[in-house]
Design a protein around this motif. Sequence first.
Motif, PDB file in Angstrom:
ATOM      1  N   GLU A  73       0.952  -1.157   0.122  1.00 14.96           N
ATOM      2  CA  GLU A  73      -0.014  -0.250  -0.076  1.00 14.96           C
ATOM      3  C   GLU A  73       0.944   1.248  -0.045  1.00 14.96           C
ATOM      4  OE1 GLU A  73      -4.099  -1.610   2.290  1.00 14.96           O
ATOM      5  OE2 GLU A  73      -2.682  -0.506   3.165  1.00 14.96           O
ATOM      6  N   SER A  74       2.110   1.209   0.717  1.00  7.46           N
ATOM      7  CA  SER A  74       2.795   2.401   0.600  1.00  7.46           C
ATOM      8  C   SER A  74       3.840   2.364  -0.499  1.00  7.46           C
ATOM      9  CB  SER A  74       3.629   2.082   2.047  1.00  7.46           C
ATOM     10  OG  SER A  74       2.911   2.278   3.166  1.00  7.46           O
ATOM     11  N   PHE A  75       4.442   1.406  -1.001  1.00  6.29           N
ATOM     12  CA  PHE A  75       5.568   1.672  -2.300  1.00  6.29           C
ATOM     13  C   PHE A  75       4.912   1.128  -3.465  1.00  6.29           C
ATOM     14  CE2 PHE A  75       7.639   1.409   2.004  1.00  6.29           C
ATOM     15  CZ  PHE A  75       8.165   2.468   2.137  1.00  6.29           C
ATOM     16  N   HIS A  76       3.749   0.446  -3.460  1.00  4.03           N
ATOM     17  CA  HIS A  76       3.394  -0.152  -4.833  1.00  4.03           C
ATOM     18  C   HIS A  76       4.120  -1.034  -5.351  1.00  4.03           C
ATOM     19  CE1 HIS A  76      -0.403   2.606  -5.649  1.00  4.03           C
ATOM     20  NE2 HIS A  76      -0.156   2.286  -4.285  1.00  4.03           N
ATOM     21  N   GLU A  77       5.074  -1.925  -4.555  1.00  4.30           N
ATOM     22  CA  GLU A  77       5.973  -2.769  -4.921  1.00  4.30           C
ATOM     23  C   GLU A  77       5.754  -3.940  -4.130  1.00  4.30           C
ATOM     24  OE1 GLU A  77       8.363  -2.608  -7.372  1.00  4.30           O
ATOM     25  OE2 GLU A  77       8.107  -0.493  -7.720  1.00  4.30           O
ATOM     26  N   PHE A  78       6.159  -5.237  -4.604  1.00  2.01           N
ATOM     27  CA  PHE A  78       6.217  -6.394  -3.870  1.00  2.01           C
ATOM     28  C   PHE A  78       7.574  -6.493  -2.946  1.00  2.01           C
ATOM     29  CE2 PHE A  78       3.668  -7.808  -7.701  1.00  2.01           C
ATOM     30  CZ  PHE A  78       2.541  -7.961  -7.031  1.00  2.01           C
ATOM     31  N   PRO A  79       7.172  -6.568  -1.730  1.00  2.00           N
ATOM     32  CA  PRO A  79       8.336  -6.847  -0.811  1.00  2.00           C
ATOM     33  C   PRO A  79       8.986  -8.344  -1.072  1.00  2.00           C
ATOM     34  CG  PRO A  79       6.506  -7.327   0.599  1.00  2.00           C
ATOM     35  CD  PRO A  79       5.811  -6.643  -0.850  1.00  2.00           C
ATOM     36  N   ILE A  80      10.353  -8.335  -0.763  1.00  2.00           N
ATOM     37  CA  ILE A  80      11.097  -9.641  -0.974  1.00  2.00           C
ATOM     38  C   ILE A  80      10.371 -10.888  -0.449  1.00  2.00           C
ATOM     39  CG2 ILE A  80      13.420 -10.893  -0.535  1.00  2.00           C
ATOM     40  CD1 ILE A  80      14.881  -7.981  -0.732  1.00  2.00           C
TER      41      ILE A  80
END
Length: 110
Positions: A73-80
């Motif tokens: 929600e904060s970065f619009h990326e998938f975390p590792i």
Amino acid sequence: MKNFNELPASIKNEVKNLLKIYDKCFVAYENAAYHVSPSIAITASYAVDHKVIGTYTAKEIYTAEERIINYVESFHEFPIQYKGKRDYRWLNSLAWGSKVKMENGNLVNA
């Protein structure tokens, strides 16, 4: 260190919001007010009522699943650490402020 649940509700909300994007935050009390920040500074002098209330981490406040949701929600990326389906078309379609949830190990719109 003061227990997280002993903090005033408004300060708990500030801590939780900050921990959505940072791993750690600090709470201090000075000049009759609480101050929440992602870092702490050492100054030459402090107010008479200055107290360090505590250091709080995202791992203490959020579950592993909630931390993944906060990251997306904060970065619009998938975390590792995310092990679900990585649908980049879906990820790119998210608007800022969109809410997501975990369903069967995969992220979907809330």
